[in-house]
Design an enzyme around this catalytic site. Sequence first.
Site, PDB file in Angstrom:
ATOM      1  N   ASP A 198       0.935  -1.167  -0.099  1.00 49.72           N
ATOM      2  CA  ASP A 198      -0.056   0.066  -0.014  1.00 49.72           C
ATOM      3  C   ASP A 198       0.929   1.369  -0.125  1.00 49.72           C
ATOM      4  OD1 ASP A 198      -2.330   1.715  -0.135  1.00 49.72           O
ATOM      5  OD2 ASP A 198      -2.630   1.379   2.151  1.00 49.72           O
ATOM      6  N   ASN A 218     -10.613  -2.872  -5.403  1.00 52.76           N
ATOM      7  CA  ASN A 218      -9.936  -2.000  -6.576  1.00 52.76           C
ATOM      8  C   ASN A 218     -10.705  -1.634  -7.781  1.00 52.76           C
ATOM      9  OD1 ASN A 218      -6.599  -3.076  -5.314  1.00 52.76           O
ATOM     10  ND2 ASN A 218      -7.922  -1.399  -4.532  1.00 52.76           N
TER      11      ASN A 218
HETATM   12  C1  FPP Z   1      -1.521   0.266  -3.719  1.00 52.84           C
HETATM   13  O1  FPP Z   1      -1.125   1.466  -3.600  1.00 52.84           O
HETATM   14  C2  FPP Z   1      -1.065  -0.628  -4.766  1.00 52.84           C
HETATM   15  C3  FPP Z   1      -2.040  -1.206  -5.748  1.00 52.84           C
HETATM   16  C4  FPP Z   1      -3.519  -0.857  -5.702  1.00 52.84           C
HETATM   17  C5  FPP Z   1      -1.657  -2.250  -6.555  1.00 52.84           C
HETATM   18  C6  FPP Z   1      -0.559  -2.025  -7.556  1.00 52.84           C
HETATM   19  C7  FPP Z   1       0.608  -2.528  -7.168  1.00 52.84           C
HETATM   20  C8  FPP Z   1       1.679  -2.637  -7.878  1.00 52.84           C
HETATM   21  C9  FPP Z   1       1.799  -2.128  -9.170  1.00 52.84           C
HETATM   22  C10 FPP Z   1       3.188  -2.957  -7.500  1.00 52.84           C
HETATM   23  C11 FPP Z   1       3.626  -4.491  -7.704  1.00 52.84           C
HETATM   24  C12 FPP Z   1       3.049  -4.967  -8.819  1.00 52.84           C
HETATM   25  C13 FPP Z   1       3.111  -6.377  -9.039  1.00 52.84           C
HETATM   26  C14 FPP Z   1       2.596  -7.075 -10.421  1.00 52.84           C
HETATM   27  C15 FPP Z   1       4.044  -7.033  -8.472  1.00 52.84           C
HETATM   28  P1  FPP Z   1      -2.222   2.695  -3.539  1.00 52.84           P
HETATM   29  O2  FPP Z   1      -2.664   3.074  -4.970  1.00 52.84           O
HETATM   30  O3  FPP Z   1      -3.477   2.163  -2.852  1.00 52.84           O
HETATM   31  O4  FPP Z   1      -1.714   3.758  -2.637  1.00 52.84           O
HETATM   32  P2  FPP Z   1      -2.447   4.870  -2.020  1.00 52.84           P
HETATM   33  O5  FPP Z   1      -3.199   4.147  -0.898  1.00 52.84           O
HETATM   34  O6  FPP Z   1      -1.341   5.678  -1.508  1.00 52.84           O
HETATM   35  O7  FPP Z   1      -3.405   5.676  -2.646  1.00 52.84           O
END
Ligand code: FPP
Length: 249
Positions: A20, A68
């Site tokens: 996260d 998501n």
């Molecule tokens: C959370 O950050 C992350 C995600 C929703 C998923 C995406 C993850 C990646 C791209 C990293 C690794 C991927 C792979 C394929 C290994 P957020 O957007 O929720 O952050 P925030 O809480 O700061 O808004």
Amino acid sequence: MNSSSNFQLIRPTHVAMIMDGNGRWANSHGRPRHAGHRAGVKAARAVIEACASRQVKVLTLFAFSSENWKRPPGEVDALMRLFVEVLQREVDALHENGIQLRFIGARDSLPTILRKRMADAEARTAANSRMTLVLAVAYGGQWDMVQAVRRIGHKVRAGDLDPADVDESLIDRHRALAGLPAPDLLIRTGGERRISNFLLWDLAYTELHFTDTLWPDFNAEELGAVLDLFGHRQRRFGGVPEQLEAIGD
Ligand code: FPP
């Protein structure tokens, strides 16, 4: 826990991670959210390598949750395209490093091209045994329980299963991570202290570690510190410390 003469750090066999903080990382660098996700992939690569070299046998990463889908369509689309691109680019290296890939989640909800890349990656790496990398995509712990109950229900209706035989081990064999041990350690980056519908059944006895570090800043050094911390924890699984000494835990 141990006398100094037989002191030994416990290693987690299975580590699960809630990655996260990509969006906030991008924000704090004055960049768009997708730049945060790209930086997140870099962090994931470093963590995968570090886990493999520290003899972690299973690493489960929460890449995209059932919830998501509620994000703006542009961000969902960019994430799906990023997953396709990452699989295309990284599978060779994962394969050469002896890593087996496995995906959990509601695949039917994903774009066809991504489903194809996932199936190809699983087939290509199926015989690898150094470490299993599980990517949870369109995954939710509640979804997992629903799919398990549904499959069990079909067996009952077909007359292949007596409801009296439904027990913990049967449910265990129907969870998405069937065949793999439950996580020993869950790490969540990004400052929130919650499970967010991740592996609800599997996390029953898992040690939880929360860090304020945003996912793109999480690295092998911090992971090493968390693994060392885990090594000093005493896991009782509902028992008492004396019993653990007797079984050598
Ligand atoms: C959370 O950050 C992350 C995600 C929703 C998923 C995406 C993850 C990646 C791209 C990293 C690794 C991927 C792979 C394929 C290994 P957020 O957007 O929720 O952050 P925030 O809480 O700061 O808004």
